[in-house]
Write an enzyme that holds these catalytic residues in place. Structure first.
Site, short mmCIF file in Angstrom:
data_model
loop_
_atom_site.label_atom_id
_atom_site.label_comp_id
_atom_site.label_asym_id
_atom_site.label_seq_id
_atom_site.Cartn_x
_atom_site.Cartn_y
_atom_site.Cartn_z
N TRP A 90 0.82 -1.21 0.00
CA TRP A 90 0.00 0.00 0.00
C TRP A 90 0.85 1.26 0.00
O TRP A 90 0.48 2.27 -0.61
CB TRP A 90 -1.00 -0.01 1.16
CG TRP A 90 -2.03 -1.07 0.97
CD1 TRP A 90 -2.15 -2.24 1.67
CD2 TRP A 90 -3.06 -1.11 -0.03
NE1 TRP A 90 -3.20 -2.99 1.17
CE2 TRP A 90 -3.78 -2.32 0.14
CE3 TRP A 90 -3.46 -0.24 -1.04
CZ2 TRP A 90 -4.85 -2.68 -0.67
CZ3 TRP A 90 -4.54 -0.59 -1.86
CH2 TRP A 90 -5.22 -1.80 -1.67
N ASP A 160 -1.13 6.41 6.88
CA ASP A 160 -2.20 5.53 6.40
C ASP A 160 -2.39 4.48 7.49
O ASP A 160 -1.56 3.58 7.64
CB ASP A 160 -1.78 4.90 5.08
CG ASP A 160 -2.74 3.80 4.61
OD1 ASP A 160 -3.69 3.48 5.35
OD2 ASP A 160 -2.53 3.28 3.50
N LYS A 184 -12.14 -1.82 7.92
CA LYS A 184 -11.49 -2.85 8.75
C LYS A 184 -12.01 -2.76 10.19
O LYS A 184 -12.75 -3.62 10.63
CB LYS A 184 -9.97 -2.69 8.74
CG LYS A 184 -9.30 -3.45 7.64
CD LYS A 184 -9.21 -2.69 6.39
CE LYS A 184 -8.48 -3.48 5.32
NZ LYS A 184 -8.44 -2.76 4.08
N1 PMP Z 1 -4.07 1.32 2.65
C1 PMP Z 1 -4.12 0.17 3.34
C2 PMP Z 1 -3.12 -0.06 4.43
C3 PMP Z 1 -5.11 -0.77 3.05
O1 PMP Z 1 -5.18 -1.91 3.74
C4 PMP Z 1 -6.04 -0.50 2.02
C5 PMP Z 1 -7.16 -1.47 1.67
N2 PMP Z 1 -7.07 -2.73 2.08
C6 PMP Z 1 -5.93 0.68 1.31
C7 PMP Z 1 -4.94 1.59 1.66
C8 PMP Z 1 -6.88 1.01 0.20
O2 PMP Z 1 -8.13 1.25 0.74
P1 PMP Z 1 -9.46 1.49 -0.12
O3 PMP Z 1 -9.84 0.17 -0.69
O4 PMP Z 1 -10.41 2.01 0.91
O5 PMP Z 1 -9.13 2.48 -1.17
#
Ligand code: PMP
Length: 349
Positions: A90, A160, A184
Site C-alpha cells: 500500500w 495511512d 477494517k
Molecule cells: N491502505 C491500506 C493499508 C489498506 O489496507 C487498504 C485497503 N485494504 C488501502 C490503503 C486502500 O483502501 P481502499 O480500498 O479504501 O481504497
C-alpha cells in the site's frame, strides 16, 4: 467483521430510526437527525482516540486510495516534495499517486527484503524541506506493523492507518494527518475517516476542487455533497461498542492475546508454518504465514473453508496464508483456527 451487537442494533433500527418511521438511509443528510448521527460518530472517534480540539475529523468517500492522491494534491504544490517510507504494497501505491503530479522521495523501501521488515527509528532520516512524511502503520497484505509511532521531528507526519486504527491507543498529536478506510476496524466500506490538524488545513491552496479540498470539506463538516449517511451511522455504533468493551486499551490487550495465540501456533509447529514477517515487524491485525508448498496452502484454505473459516488465502500479490483478525474477530475464532492449524500440521508434516 463488524461486531454482532452493532449489526443487531442496525437491524432493530433499520425500518424506523428513533421513531422517525424512516431508515437512516432515507433521512435527509441536512436533517437534525442526521446531524446528531454525524456528531455522535465524531464524538465517538474523538473520545476513543483522544483527538485534541485542534484536529478535525472528516468522513469522506473514495476509500483510502483517494487519500493517496488527495494528500499530495493538497500539500505538494509549487515544487514541494515529501518523504515516503515504503514497507509494503500500500505504501508503494501511495507514493505512485504522489509522483503523478509532484516529487516524492522514497527514503526507505523494504521491497528487496520482500516487505518483511520495519525500519528502526534510527534508520530513517528525513529531508529537511519535506512538506510531510508519509508511512503506513500496518501493511495489510504483507502483515508488517510499526510497533512505534514515527517521530517527524517537526515535519508533519501523514499516516495511512487503514488496517490498525482503533486496534490500540495512539498519540494523535504526533500526527498531522491520519487516514483510514472504515472497512477494517471502524465500520462499513464506503467511508474514509480523515483526522487532520488545523495548521495543515491552513496550508491547503485555494483553487482545488471542493471534494479534494480538505479546507472545504472541513468547513462544510464533511458535507460538501451528500455523505455516506449509513456508513457514518454504523461508525457511531461501532464507537459505542468499543467504549462498552473498555476502549482502546482493552482492545489492545485483547488484540495482543489474539495475535500471540496465532504466532505461537506458527512458532511451535517445528517449521511446518513459517511466519512471513520478521518477528519484530509482525502485525497484530494481519497474521501472514506460509506452509511447505503452494499445494498445501491451497488445501489448507480449502479445508478451512469447509469448516466455516473462509478468506484465509493471502493477497494474490504475495500468496501464502493471511488471517485478518480485526477488532470484532472473536477469540473463539482464533482458538478454532489454532486447533485446525495443529490438526492440519499433524496430518501433513
Ligand atoms: N491502505 C491500506 C493499508 C489498506 O489496507 C487498504 C485497503 N485494504 C488501502 C490503503 C486502500 O483502501 P481502499 O480500498 O479504501 O481504497
Amino acid at each position: 467483521m463488524l461486531p454482532e451487537p452493532v449489526l443487531e442494533r442496525a437491524k432493530d433500527e433499520l425500518l424506523s430510526f428513533r421513531g422517525t418511521g424512516m431508515s437512516v438511509m432515507e433521512l435527509s443528510h441536512r436533517s437534525s437527525y442526521f446531524e446528531s448521527i454525524l456528531e455522535g460518530a465524531e464524538r465517538g472517534l474523538r473520545d476513543l482516540l483522544a483527538i485534541p480540539v485542534n484536529y478535525k475529523i472528516l468522513f469522506l468517500q473514495g476509500g483510502a486510495s483517494t487519500q493517496f492522491a488527495m494528500v499530495p494534491t493538497n500539500f505538494l504544490r509549487g515544487g514541494a516534495s515529501a518523504d515516503y517510507v515504503i514497507t509494503g504494497y500500500w505504501g508503494k501505491k501511495a507514493i505512485a499517486e504522489a509522483r503523478r503530479n509532484a516529487a516524492a522521495n522514497e527514503i526507505y523501501n523494504s521491497e528487496a527484503a520482500k516487505f518483511t521488515v520495519i525500519p528502526a527509528a534510527e534508520e530513517l532520516s528525513f529531508s529537511p524541506d519535506a512538506a510531510y512524511i508519509h508511512y503506513t502503520s500496518n501493511e495489510t497484505i504483507d502483515g508488517v506493523e510499526f510497533d512505534y509511532e514515527l517521530d517527524g521531528k517537526g515535519i508533519p507526519v501523514v499516516c495511512d492507518a487503514c488496517s490498525n486504527i482503533l486496534s490500540k491507543p495512539i498519540g494523535i498529536e504526533k500526527y498531522a494527518l491520519v487516514y483510514a478506510g472504515a472497512q477494517k476496524n471502524i465500520g462499513p466500506s464506503g467511508v474514509t475517516v480523515v483526522i487532520i490538524r488545523d495548521d495543515l488545513i491552513e496550508r491547503v491552496p485555494s483553487n482545488l476542487h471542493p471534494l479534494s479540498d480538505y479546507r472545504a470539506l472541513s468547513e462544510n463538516k464533511s458535507m460538501v455533497n451528500t455523505p455516506n449517511t449509513w456508513g457514518i451511522y454504523i461508525i457511531g455504533l461501532v464507537c459505542e461498542w468499543l467504549e462498552q468493551q473498555g476502549g482502546l486499551e482493552a482492545m489492545k490487550t485483547r488484540n495482543e492475546a489474539k495475535a500471540k495465540s496465532l504466532y505461537d501456533a506458527i512458532d511451535s509447529s517445528d517449521g511446518f508454518f513459517r511466519g512471513r514477517a520478521n518477528r519484530p515487524a509482525r502485525s497484530m491485525m494481519n497474521v501472514t504465514f506460509n506452509l511447505p508448498s503452494a499445494e498445501l496452502e491451497r488445501r489448507f484454505c480449502e479445508e478451512a473453508a469447509k469448516l466455516g473459516m473462509d478468506g484465509l488465502a493471502g493477497h494474490r500479490s504475495v500468496g501464502g496464508i493471511r488471517a485478518s483478525i480485526y477488532n470484532a474477530f472473536p477469540k473463539e475464532g482464533i482458538d478454532e483456527l489454532v486447533g485446525f492449524m495443529q490438526e492440519f500440521a499433524g496430518k501433513n508434516s
